[in-house]
Scaffold this motif. Sequence first.
Motif, PDB file in Angstrom:
ATOM      1  N   VAL A  19       0.846  -1.192   0.000  1.00 30.36           N
ATOM      2  CA  VAL A  19       0.000   0.000   0.000  1.00 30.36           C
ATOM      3  C   VAL A  19       0.883   1.245   0.000  1.00 30.36           C
ATOM      4  O   VAL A  19       1.730   1.428   0.875  1.00 30.36           O
ATOM      5  CB  VAL A  19      -0.933   0.022   1.230  1.00 30.36           C
ATOM      6  CG1 VAL A  19      -1.797   1.290   1.219  1.00 30.36           C
ATOM      7  CG2 VAL A  19      -1.821  -1.218   1.236  1.00 30.36           C
ATOM      8  N   GLY A  52      -1.544   7.591  -2.519  1.00 34.67           N
ATOM      9  CA  GLY A  52      -2.058   8.018  -3.808  1.00 34.67           C
ATOM     10  C   GLY A  52      -2.379   9.498  -3.786  1.00 34.67           C
ATOM     11  O   GLY A  52      -1.654  10.302  -3.190  1.00 34.67           O
ATOM     12  N   THR A  54      -9.126   4.849   0.201  1.00 33.09           N
ATOM     13  CA  THR A  54      -8.733   3.601  -0.453  1.00 33.09           C
ATOM     14  C   THR A  54      -7.269   3.276  -0.210  1.00 33.09           C
ATOM     15  O   THR A  54      -6.440   4.167   0.002  1.00 33.09           O
ATOM     16  CB  THR A  54      -8.967   3.679  -1.974  1.00 33.09           C
ATOM     17  OG1 THR A  54      -8.214   4.781  -2.510  1.00 33.09           O
ATOM     18  CG2 THR A  54     -10.443   3.863  -2.285  1.00 33.09           C
ATOM     19  N   ASN A  74      -4.111   2.135  -1.990  1.00 33.21           N
ATOM     20  CA  ASN A  74      -3.560   2.130  -3.339  1.00 33.21           C
ATOM     21  C   ASN A  74      -2.455   1.079  -3.403  1.00 33.21           C
ATOM     22  O   ASN A  74      -1.404   1.230  -2.790  1.00 33.21           O
ATOM     23  CB  ASN A  74      -3.016   3.525  -3.661  1.00 33.21           C
ATOM     24  CG  ASN A  74      -2.511   3.636  -5.085  1.00 33.21           C
ATOM     25  OD1 ASN A  74      -2.865   2.844  -5.938  1.00 33.21           O
ATOM     26  ND2 ASN A  74      -1.671   4.631  -5.324  1.00 33.21           N
ATOM     27  N   ASN A 107      -9.124   6.202 -13.011  1.00 35.90           N
ATOM     28  CA  ASN A 107      -9.968   7.275 -12.453  1.00 35.90           C
ATOM     29  C   ASN A 107     -10.377   8.274 -13.528  1.00 35.90           C
ATOM     30  O   ASN A 107      -9.990   9.448 -13.502  1.00 35.90           O
ATOM     31  CB  ASN A 107      -9.241   8.012 -11.321  1.00 35.90           C
ATOM     32  CG  ASN A 107      -9.089   7.163 -10.082  1.00 35.90           C
ATOM     33  OD1 ASN A 107      -9.971   6.376  -9.749  1.00 35.90           O
ATOM     34  ND2 ASN A 107      -7.957   7.300  -9.404  1.00 35.90           N
ATOM     35  N   ARG A 145      -4.331   2.084 -11.735  1.00 34.72           N
ATOM     36  CA  ARG A 145      -4.163   1.763 -10.321  1.00 34.72           C
ATOM     37  C   ARG A 145      -5.129   0.678  -9.865  1.00 34.72           C
ATOM     38  O   ARG A 145      -6.173   0.455 -10.475  1.00 34.72           O
ATOM     39  CB  ARG A 145      -4.379   3.009  -9.461  1.00 34.72           C
ATOM     40  CG  ARG A 145      -3.352   4.101  -9.678  1.00 34.72           C
ATOM     41  CD  ARG A 145      -3.656   5.326  -8.850  1.00 34.72           C
ATOM     42  NE  ARG A 145      -2.635   6.351  -8.982  1.00 34.72           N
ATOM     43  CZ  ARG A 145      -2.680   7.528  -8.388  1.00 34.72           C
ATOM     44  NH1 ARG A 145      -3.737   7.844  -7.634  1.00 34.72           N
ATOM     45  NH2 ARG A 145      -1.707   8.409  -8.543  1.00 34.72           N
ATOM     46  N   GLU A 177      -7.125   0.165  -6.452  1.00 39.85           N
ATOM     47  CA  GLU A 177      -7.474   0.873  -5.216  1.00 39.85           C
ATOM     48  C   GLU A 177      -8.610   0.144  -4.517  1.00 39.85           C
ATOM     49  O   GLU A 177      -9.661  -0.107  -5.118  1.00 39.85           O
ATOM     50  CB  GLU A 177      -7.878   2.306  -5.525  1.00 39.85           C
ATOM     51  CG  GLU A 177      -6.753   3.126  -6.157  1.00 39.85           C
ATOM     52  CD  GLU A 177      -7.191   4.535  -6.509  1.00 39.85           C
ATOM     53  OE1 GLU A 177      -6.827   5.471  -5.778  1.00 39.85           O
ATOM     54  OE2 GLU A 177      -7.909   4.682  -7.513  1.00 39.85           O
TER      55      GLU A 177
END
Length: 309
Positions: A194, A197, A208, A210, A247, A256, A258
């Motif tokens: 992790v 982001g 979230t 990432n 996104n 990504r 997420e």
Amino acid sequence: MQRWRGYDAAPGGWGRSVVTIGVFDGVHKGHQATIGHAVARARELGVRSVVVTFDPHPAEVVRPGSHPAVLTEPARKAELIEALGVDALCVVPFTPEFSRLPAEAFVHDILVEHLHATLVVVGDNFRFGHRAAGDVALLERLGRAFGFAVEGAPLVAEAGTVFSSTYIRACVAAGDVAAAAAALGRPHRVEGVVVRGDQRGRELGYPTANLLTHRYTAVPADGVYAARLIRRGHPEPIAAAVSVGTNPTFSGRERRVEAYALDFSGDLYGERLALDFVAHLREQRKYDAIEPLLAQIAEDVERTRRVLG
């Protein structure tokens, strides 16, 4: 299960063994049948079972730049193989020099001299040696010369579909994680660390994790998924709604993975996590405003709850 890096790491007094050989990426139902057969035959014969696999994937050495998407990272693959009751896992470094080893030398050096094979179990499509010149027929002839038997393990299929790593990669690439799970015998897993982001999820009320994955990881197609998040040292998985993509609402460019962990408020930064993908919920969409996006995320979360129970 003993683990060796290189076949020359096998103990000198190892004794006779039943050996099976393959890349075994995914350790899917077909692999499980082959390895399980080898384990069962080893027990019947009163010897130990050895799985021989390779790192990196042979394709990357033989055809640089063609490394396939990886379904199981080395540590995960070892865990899955160990769970099948194997006595030893031998990971052979697949180097350019090793790729040029003739089929006859492959058999003599690995199966005879170091692993003392009494029986070799392989899939019907098994190939070995320089330029994949060796096949099951050659292996059987060499077995008669060197004193070991060969048993072929038939391919595993359901509803006319033969389970293979290539097939499962195609399922994952298409976002059909349910079909991938059916062939694997468990959900497809993606692992990573992790990292920080854009913090946009936190601003929206849905923080979230990432996930930074390995460059060759088989990541599902862009979309939203229901998944189970697994933390090391924590026996209970956490339900998670996972977004894979760029996104588009925020004109993102970087692809990504997420994960929004439901009913969780802790800090996951720096942790190595795993995501087991259970169901594809929807495609990625671009929204013209924040309100419809938030409404859609809320719906994704509720669907995730329903899917995961």
